[in-house]
Enzyme design. Structure first.
Site, mmCIF file in Angstrom:
data_model
loop_
_atom_site.group_PDB
_atom_site.id
_atom_site.type_symbol
_atom_site.label_atom_id
_atom_site.label_comp_id
_atom_site.label_asym_id
_atom_site.label_seq_id
_atom_site.Cartn_x
_atom_site.Cartn_y
_atom_site.Cartn_z
ATOM 1 N N GLY A 46 25.717 42.164 50.296
ATOM 2 C CA GLY A 46 25.645 40.949 49.496
ATOM 3 C C GLY A 46 24.652 41.080 48.368
ATOM 4 O O GLY A 46 24.080 40.084 47.927
ATOM 5 N N ILE B 261 42.998 37.176 47.327
ATOM 6 C CA ILE B 261 42.851 35.750 47.020
ATOM 7 C C ILE B 261 44.254 35.165 46.846
ATOM 8 O O ILE B 261 45.071 35.689 46.097
ATOM 9 C CB ILE B 261 42.049 35.552 45.719
ATOM 10 C CG1 ILE B 261 40.634 36.129 45.878
ATOM 11 C CG2 ILE B 261 42.005 34.082 45.320
ATOM 12 C CD1 ILE B 261 39.798 35.457 46.918
ATOM 13 N N HIS C 253 34.427 45.121 40.236
ATOM 14 C CA HIS C 253 35.007 46.290 40.894
ATOM 15 C C HIS C 253 34.171 47.502 40.483
ATOM 16 O O HIS C 253 33.784 47.617 39.311
ATOM 17 C CB HIS C 253 36.472 46.453 40.469
ATOM 18 C CG HIS C 253 37.147 47.644 41.090
ATOM 19 N ND1 HIS C 253 37.634 47.625 42.384
ATOM 20 C CD2 HIS C 253 37.388 48.883 40.602
ATOM 21 C CE1 HIS C 253 38.154 48.817 42.660
ATOM 22 N NE2 HIS C 253 38.015 49.604 41.600
ATOM 23 N N ASP D 265 43.038 43.763 41.294
ATOM 24 C CA ASP D 265 42.452 44.507 40.158
ATOM 25 C C ASP D 265 43.337 44.591 38.920
ATOM 26 O O ASP D 265 43.129 45.461 38.072
ATOM 27 C CB ASP D 265 42.085 45.943 40.602
ATOM 28 C CG ASP D 265 41.134 45.930 41.775
ATOM 29 O OD1 ASP D 265 41.218 46.857 42.596
ATOM 30 O OD2 ASP D 265 40.327 44.987 41.863
HETATM 31 N N1 LIG Z 1 44.341 38.089 44.187
HETATM 32 C C1 LIG Z 1 43.297 38.954 44.152
HETATM 33 N N2 LIG Z 1 42.477 39.047 45.210
HETATM 34 C C2 LIG Z 1 41.409 39.907 45.172
HETATM 35 C C3 LIG Z 1 41.181 40.716 44.047
HETATM 36 C C4 LIG Z 1 42.084 40.598 42.933
HETATM 37 O O1 LIG Z 1 41.917 41.270 41.888
HETATM 38 N N3 LIG Z 1 43.113 39.710 43.026
HETATM 39 N N4 LIG Z 1 40.120 41.637 44.038
HETATM 40 C C5 LIG Z 1 39.630 41.986 45.365
HETATM 41 C C6 LIG Z 1 38.453 42.906 45.342
HETATM 42 N N5 LIG Z 1 38.944 44.294 45.350
HETATM 43 C C7 LIG Z 1 38.645 45.092 44.280
HETATM 44 O O2 LIG Z 1 37.862 44.731 43.370
HETATM 45 C C8 LIG Z 1 39.710 44.780 46.426
HETATM 46 C C9 LIG Z 1 39.385 44.373 47.717
HETATM 47 C C10 LIG Z 1 40.135 44.848 48.804
HETATM 48 C C11 LIG Z 1 41.188 45.730 48.616
HETATM 49 C C12 LIG Z 1 41.989 46.191 49.780
HETATM 50 O O3 LIG Z 1 42.742 47.145 49.691
HETATM 51 N N6 LIG Z 1 41.816 45.499 50.932
HETATM 52 C C13 LIG Z 1 42.488 45.905 52.177
HETATM 53 C C14 LIG Z 1 41.847 45.168 53.365
HETATM 54 C C15 LIG Z 1 40.395 45.647 53.558
HETATM 55 C C16 LIG Z 1 39.717 44.954 54.748
HETATM 56 O O4 LIG Z 1 40.168 43.863 55.160
HETATM 57 O O5 LIG Z 1 38.710 45.541 55.249
HETATM 58 C C17 LIG Z 1 43.963 45.517 52.122
HETATM 59 O O6 LIG Z 1 44.329 44.515 51.467
HETATM 60 O O7 LIG Z 1 44.711 46.233 52.796
HETATM 61 C C18 LIG Z 1 41.501 46.158 47.334
HETATM 62 C C19 LIG Z 1 40.751 45.703 46.239
HETATM 63 C C20 LIG Z 1 39.341 40.742 46.182
HETATM 64 N N7 LIG Z 1 40.564 39.955 46.248
HETATM 65 N N1 GAR Z 2 37.201 46.492 45.236
HETATM 66 C C1 GAR Z 2 36.128 45.622 45.622
HETATM 67 C C2 GAR Z 2 34.847 46.410 45.768
HETATM 68 O O1 GAR Z 2 34.871 47.580 46.122
HETATM 69 N N2 GAR Z 2 33.734 45.740 45.484
HETATM 70 C C3 GAR Z 2 32.449 46.382 45.590
HETATM 71 O O2 GAR Z 2 31.832 46.022 46.815
HETATM 72 C C4 GAR Z 2 30.422 46.170 46.642
HETATM 73 C C5 GAR Z 2 29.758 44.913 47.167
HETATM 74 O O3 GAR Z 2 28.388 45.183 47.251
HETATM 75 P P1 GAR Z 2 27.366 43.948 47.503
HETATM 76 O O4 GAR Z 2 27.896 43.185 48.691
HETATM 77 O O5 GAR Z 2 26.047 44.621 47.748
HETATM 78 O O6 GAR Z 2 27.401 43.102 46.251
HETATM 79 C C6 GAR Z 2 30.161 46.331 45.138
HETATM 80 O O7 GAR Z 2 29.907 47.690 44.815
HETATM 81 C C7 GAR Z 2 31.479 45.893 44.521
HETATM 82 O O8 GAR Z 2 31.759 46.524 43.273
#
Ligand SMILES: Nc1nc2c(c(=O)[nH]1)N[C@@H](CN(C=O)c1ccc(C(=O)N[C@@H](CCC(=O)O)C(=O)O)cc1)CN2
Ligand code: GAR
Length: 222
Positions: free
Chosen positions: A19, A100, A116, A157
């Site tokens: 966090g 989301i 990201h 993303d």
């Molecule tokens: N609608 C959206 N939701 C989220 C986005 C987005 O761009 N549009 N960004 C993500 C954050 N993220 C990258 O920045 C990201 C987070 C998670 C995954 C992923 O592959 N998750 C896995 C599950 C992982 C777990 O539960 O431990 C999955 O979906 O299989 C990819 C990218 C936040 N939400």
């Molecule tokens: N694709 C989503 C992703 O990888 N997000 C990454 O999770 C970390 C959260 O760290 P934090 O909890 O210390 O802020 C950060 O490095 C952020 O870019």
């Protein structure tokens, strides 16, 4: 609720992450750098760094989405209603690892940001999160990486890119060393972007690309 009183809302995923972006943003709010405040934290796992920090600061913590392990999660519709009840203006994601839902994206157009840890569109999309991103960057031989802040759409993303910073990848970097270098830059860029957002300095170009107006020189944009 005026924009300058805008109250960002925070998602954090808490199995792996500490966090640190949340703490960095919250501290910027407390010192007055960001003209806004975090009013509620949403997590997909109750027992994690971001949620514990939020509770320590007296912030309400909400579990979303529902999961099998914990009974008190809420539905997408309830999440939107909860955000409205807190008069939330912006939703800020950092390390939140669930998709989301469309209900929230439709309720908060051009108002949900995510950070990201790579230069999107490279190394983004489903399966690309946390250390997996840094390992893939190193394995690719890329000499530069860095954080991207983008607006959130229905897919992982693919939303409109708002800001990026470049971070060098060193020849002998471990994934952990690279992650730490990128994270330091994440803390800087996210506070800068949210500061601009709460000062109404984020504008949308006619081609749909969001840009940021400089505070020091209103004729300059990035
Ligand atoms: N609608 C959206 N939701 C989220 C986005 C987005 O761009 N549009 N960004 C993500 C954050 N993220 C990258 O920045 C990201 C987070 C998670 C995954 C992923 O592959 N998750 C896995 C599950 C992982 C777990 O539960 O431990 C999955 O979906 O299989 C990819 C990218 C936040 N939400
Ligand atoms: N694709 C989503 C992703 O990888 N997000 C990454 O999770 C970390 C959260 O760290 P934090 O909890 O210390 O802020 C950060 O490095 C952020 O870019």
């Amino acid at each position: 609720m005026g924009l300058l009183q805008s109250l960002p809302f925070y998602f954090t995923k808490c199995i792996v992450w500490e966090g640190s972006n949340f703490r960095s943003i919250h501290e910027a709010c407390l010192r007055g750098s960001i003209h806004g405040d975090i009013v509620v934290v949403v997590t997909s796992k109750q027992g994690c760094g971001g949620a514990d920090y939020a509770r320590d600061k007296g912030l309400p913590v909400i579990l979303f989405p529902k999961n099998k392990l914990e009974a008190d999660g809420i539905s997408p519709a309830d999440l939107v209603a909860t955000l409205r009840s807190f008069e939330v203006d912006f939703v800020l994601l950092a390390g939140y690892l669930k998709l989301i839902p469309a209900e929230l994206i439709q309720a908060y157009p051009r108002s949900i940001l995510n950070i990201h840890p790579s230069l999107l569109p490279a190394f983004g999309g489903k399966g690309n999160y946390g250390m997996k991103v840094h390992k893939a960057v190193i394995a690719s031989g890329a000499r530069y990486t860095g954080p991207t802040i983008h607006f959130v759409d229905e897919h992982y993303d693919t939303g409109r890119i708002l800001a990026q910073r470049v971070v060098p990848v060193l020849a002998k970097d471990t994934a952990e060393e690279l992650a730490a270098r990128v994270l330091r830059e994440e803390h800087r860029i996210y506070v800068e972007v949210i500061t601009a957002l709460c000062e109404d300095r984020v504008i949308w170009r006619e081609d749909g690309v969001p840009i940021i107006r400089s505070k020091e020189n209103p004729n300059e944009y990035s």
